[in-house]
Design a protein around this motif. Structure first.
Motif, PDB file in Angstrom:
ATOM      1  N   ILE B  17      -5.515   2.639   2.624  1.00 29.79           N
ATOM      2  CA  ILE B  17      -4.072   2.345   2.580  1.00 29.79           C
ATOM      3  C   ILE B  17      -3.847   1.048   1.801  1.00 29.79           C
ATOM      4  O   ILE B  17      -4.429   0.021   2.120  1.00 29.79           O
ATOM      5  CB  ILE B  17      -3.490   2.201   4.004  1.00 29.79           C
ATOM      6  CG1 ILE B  17      -3.712   3.493   4.808  1.00 29.79           C
ATOM      7  CG2 ILE B  17      -1.998   1.876   3.937  1.00 29.79           C
ATOM      8  CD1 ILE B  17      -3.265   3.411   6.257  1.00 29.79           C
ATOM      9  N   SER B  18      -2.999   1.130   0.790  1.00 31.04           N
ATOM     10  CA  SER B  18      -2.663  -0.065   0.007  1.00 31.04           C
ATOM     11  C   SER B  18      -1.316  -0.607   0.454  1.00 31.04           C
ATOM     12  O   SER B  18      -0.447   0.151   0.895  1.00 31.04           O
ATOM     13  CB  SER B  18      -2.563   0.273  -1.480  1.00 31.04           C
ATOM     14  OG  SER B  18      -3.769   0.828  -1.922  1.00 31.04           O
ATOM     15  N   LEU B  19      -1.173  -1.900   0.308  1.00 30.33           N
ATOM     16  CA  LEU B  19       0.090  -2.549   0.665  1.00 30.33           C
ATOM     17  C   LEU B  19       0.629  -3.280  -0.562  1.00 30.33           C
ATOM     18  O   LEU B  19      -0.122  -3.951  -1.275  1.00 30.33           O
ATOM     19  CB  LEU B  19      -0.137  -3.553   1.804  1.00 30.33           C
ATOM     20  CG  LEU B  19       1.059  -4.428   2.176  1.00 30.33           C
ATOM     21  CD1 LEU B  19       2.105  -3.617   2.917  1.00 30.33           C
ATOM     22  CD2 LEU B  19       0.609  -5.600   3.037  1.00 30.33           C
ATOM     23  N   GLN B  20       1.908  -3.141  -0.810  1.00 30.36           N
ATOM     24  CA  GLN B  20       2.561  -3.902  -1.882  1.00 30.36           C
ATOM     25  C   GLN B  20       3.829  -4.542  -1.325  1.00 30.36           C
ATOM     26  O   GLN B  20       4.617  -3.870  -0.644  1.00 30.36           O
ATOM     27  CB  GLN B  20       2.937  -2.992  -3.058  1.00 30.36           C
ATOM     28  CG  GLN B  20       1.741  -2.453  -3.837  1.00 30.36           C
ATOM     29  CD  GLN B  20       2.168  -1.579  -5.015  1.00 30.36           C
ATOM     30  OE1 GLN B  20       3.296  -1.620  -5.481  1.00 30.36           O
ATOM     31  NE2 GLN B  20       1.223  -0.771  -5.497  1.00 30.36           N
ATOM     32  N   LEU B  21       3.994  -5.829  -1.588  1.00 29.71           N
ATOM     33  CA  LEU B  21       5.241  -6.522  -1.258  1.00 29.71           C
ATOM     34  C   LEU B  21       6.116  -6.468  -2.495  1.00 29.71           C
ATOM     35  O   LEU B  21       5.702  -6.926  -3.564  1.00 29.71           O
ATOM     36  CB  LEU B  21       4.977  -7.977  -0.882  1.00 29.71           C
ATOM     37  CG  LEU B  21       4.254  -8.231   0.439  1.00 29.71           C
ATOM     38  CD1 LEU B  21       4.065  -9.722   0.642  1.00 29.71           C
ATOM     39  CD2 LEU B  21       4.997  -7.633   1.613  1.00 29.71           C
ATOM     40  N   VAL B  22       7.294  -5.893  -2.364  1.00 29.96           N
ATOM     41  CA  VAL B  22       8.162  -5.705  -3.534  1.00 29.96           C
ATOM     42  C   VAL B  22       9.602  -6.069  -3.168  1.00 29.96           C
ATOM     43  O   VAL B  22       9.932  -6.257  -2.008  1.00 29.96           O
ATOM     44  CB  VAL B  22       8.117  -4.241  -4.044  1.00 29.96           C
ATOM     45  CG1 VAL B  22       6.742  -3.869  -4.533  1.00 29.96           C
ATOM     46  CG2 VAL B  22       8.555  -3.279  -2.963  1.00 29.96           C
ATOM     47  N   ASP B  23      10.437  -6.170  -4.201  1.00 31.58           N
ATOM     48  CA  ASP B  23      11.873  -6.395  -3.984  1.00 31.58           C
ATOM     49  C   ASP B  23      12.564  -5.040  -3.867  1.00 31.58           C
ATOM     50  O   ASP B  23      12.541  -4.252  -4.820  1.00 31.58           O
ATOM     51  CB  ASP B  23      12.467  -7.183  -5.157  1.00 31.58           C
ATOM     52  CG  ASP B  23      11.910  -8.602  -5.198  1.00 31.58           C
ATOM     53  OD1 ASP B  23      11.877  -9.246  -4.140  1.00 31.58           O
ATOM     54  OD2 ASP B  23      11.491  -9.042  -6.285  1.00 31.58           O
ATOM     55  N   PHE B  24      13.143  -4.791  -2.718  1.00 31.87           N
ATOM     56  CA  PHE B  24      13.867  -3.535  -2.510  1.00 31.87           C
ATOM     57  C   PHE B  24      15.297  -3.674  -3.036  1.00 31.87           C
ATOM     58  O   PHE B  24      15.855  -4.761  -3.018  1.00 31.87           O
ATOM     59  CB  PHE B  24      13.904  -3.192  -1.016  1.00 31.87           C
ATOM     60  CG  PHE B  24      12.714  -2.402  -0.544  1.00 31.87           C
ATOM     61  CD1 PHE B  24      11.444  -2.946  -0.610  1.00 31.87           C
ATOM     62  CD2 PHE B  24      12.863  -1.128  -0.033  1.00 31.87           C
ATOM     63  CE1 PHE B  24      10.335  -2.225  -0.190  1.00 31.87           C
ATOM     64  CE2 PHE B  24      11.763  -0.399   0.399  1.00 31.87           C
ATOM     65  CZ  PHE B  24      10.501  -0.949   0.320  1.00 31.87           C
ATOM     66  N   PRO B  25      15.884  -2.544  -3.462  1.00 28.94           N
ATOM     67  CA  PRO B  25      17.302  -2.612  -3.845  1.00 28.94           C
ATOM     68  C   PRO B  25      18.150  -2.886  -2.605  1.00 28.94           C
ATOM     69  O   PRO B  25      17.726  -2.551  -1.492  1.00 28.94           O
ATOM     70  CB  PRO B  25      17.576  -1.210  -4.413  1.00 28.94           C
ATOM     71  CG  PRO B  25      16.543  -0.333  -3.818  1.00 28.94           C
ATOM     72  CD  PRO B  25      15.322  -1.187  -3.603  1.00 28.94           C
TER      73      PRO B  25
END
Lengths: 125, 139
Positions: B17-25
Motif C-alpha cells: 500500500i502506497s501513501l501520497q499526501l496531496v492537495d485535494f480540490p
C-alpha cells in the motif's frame, strides 16, 4: 500491450465508437473538453475519422471514458478497449452520491486519483 | 495504551500500500483509497490535521481490507458500506473494552464527553463520537 497498428488505419472505427459513447452516455464535446483537456477541434477530428497524432490526448480521453490508456489503439485494431480497473473509496463521503450530484467535483477527484496512479507507475518504473 | 492499533504502524507493515499526501480540490472528500489490480494507494489531503489524518488513513485501510466498492454501486449500498467502515475504524482506534474501562474509571469524576475520549485516545472528535455511540448500542 497492444501490438502496433499502421498510423493511418482504424480511425473510422474510432469515430464510430466515440460517437456511440457520446450518444449513449449523453455527453457533450464541451463537457469532454473541460474534463480531459482534449480540445474541441481534436474531438471533432476524431468524430470525422481523422488521424490524431497526440497519443497523450487519446490516452486521456480513453481514461475519461473509463478505459485503460490504450483504449483507442485497441479500437483501431478492431479490439474492445479494456476497462480501467481503478476503484475508489472516500473517507467521510459517499462517492456514488457525489458522482450523481456534482459530476464536475467527481471528475476532479477522478483526475486526482489518475495523477496519483501515474506518479506511482513512474516510481515503479 | 501502547498496544492500541495504529494506522501508521499498520501502513509500515503493508508494503503493497502506497501513501501520497496531496492537495485535494475544495469539497467534502479529503481522503481516497484507490485499487488498481495489485496496486493499492491511499491519498490523504495534506491540509488534514494529525488526528483527522489518522482517522482518514484508518478508514481507507479498512476499505482496502474489505475490497473496494464497485464503480456504479448505488448510493445506498455505498452509504451502508461507509457506515460499516466507519464503525470498524472507530473500534480499531478506540477499542470498546478500553473505552468502557476509561468511562468506568472516569464516571466517579463526572460524565465523560466525546471530547474526553478524543483526548484520551488521541483521535478525532467524529471517531470519538462514533466509538461512544458504539458502546451505547444494546447487545
Amino acid at each position: 500491450m497492444v501490438s502496433e497498428v499502421n498510423d493511418d488505419e482504424g480511425w473510422d472505427l474510432v469515430a464510430t465508437r466515440l460517437a456511440h459513447e457520446i450518444t449513449s452516455r449523453g455527453l457533450t464535446l464541451r463537457a469532454i473538453e473541460t474534463a480531459t483537456g482534449v480540445n474541441y477541434r481534436t474531438l471533432q477530428k476524431l468524430l470525422a475519422g481523422e488521424r490524431v497524432t497526440r497519443r497523450d490526448r487519446l490516452a486521456e480521453l480513453a481514461r475519461y471514458l473509463g478505459w485503460q490508456g490504450d483504449g483507442f489503439e485497441r479500437i483501431r485494431k478492431g479490439e474492445e478497449p479494456a476497462a480501467a480497473t481503478v476503484e475508489m473509496s472516500a473517507s467521510g463521503a459517499n462517492l456514488a452520491e457525489i458522482r450523481e450530484r456534482d459530476p464536475e467535483y467527481f471528475a476532479q477527484l477522478e483526475k486526482l486519483a489518475r495523477l496519483a496512479i501515474e506518479r506511482l507507475d513512474a516510481q515503479e518504473r | 495504551m501502547g498496544g492500541l492499533w495504529r494506522p501508521w504502524r499498520e501502513l509500515r507493515q503493508r508494503p503493497d500500500i502506497s501513501l501520497q499526501l496531496v492537495d485535494f480540490p475544495p469539497g467534502p472528500v479529503h481522503a481516497l483509497s484507490i485499487v488498481r489490480g495489485a496496486s493499492k494507494l491511499v491519498l490523504l489531503d495534506r491540509q488534514l490535521l494529525w488526528a483527522e489524518r489518522q482517522a482518514a488513513l484508518t478508514h481507507e485501510l479498512v476499505h482496502i481490507e474489505r475490497g473496494p466498492i464497485p464503480r456504479g454501486a448505488p448510493a445506498w449500498i455505498v452509504a451502508k458500506e461507509e457506515r460499516q467502515v466507519d464503525d470498524i475504524a472507530a473500534r480499531r482506534l478506540v477499542p470498546p473494552v478500553e473505552l468502557r474501562r476509561f468511562v468506568e474509571a472516569r464516571t466517579s469524576v463526572g460524565p465523560v464527553s466525546a471530547l474526553d475520549v478524543a483526548e484520551q485516545f488521541e483521535v478525532s472528535l467524529p471517531v470519538a463520537r462514533r466509538a461512544c455511540d458504539e458502546i451505547r448500542r444494546p447487545g
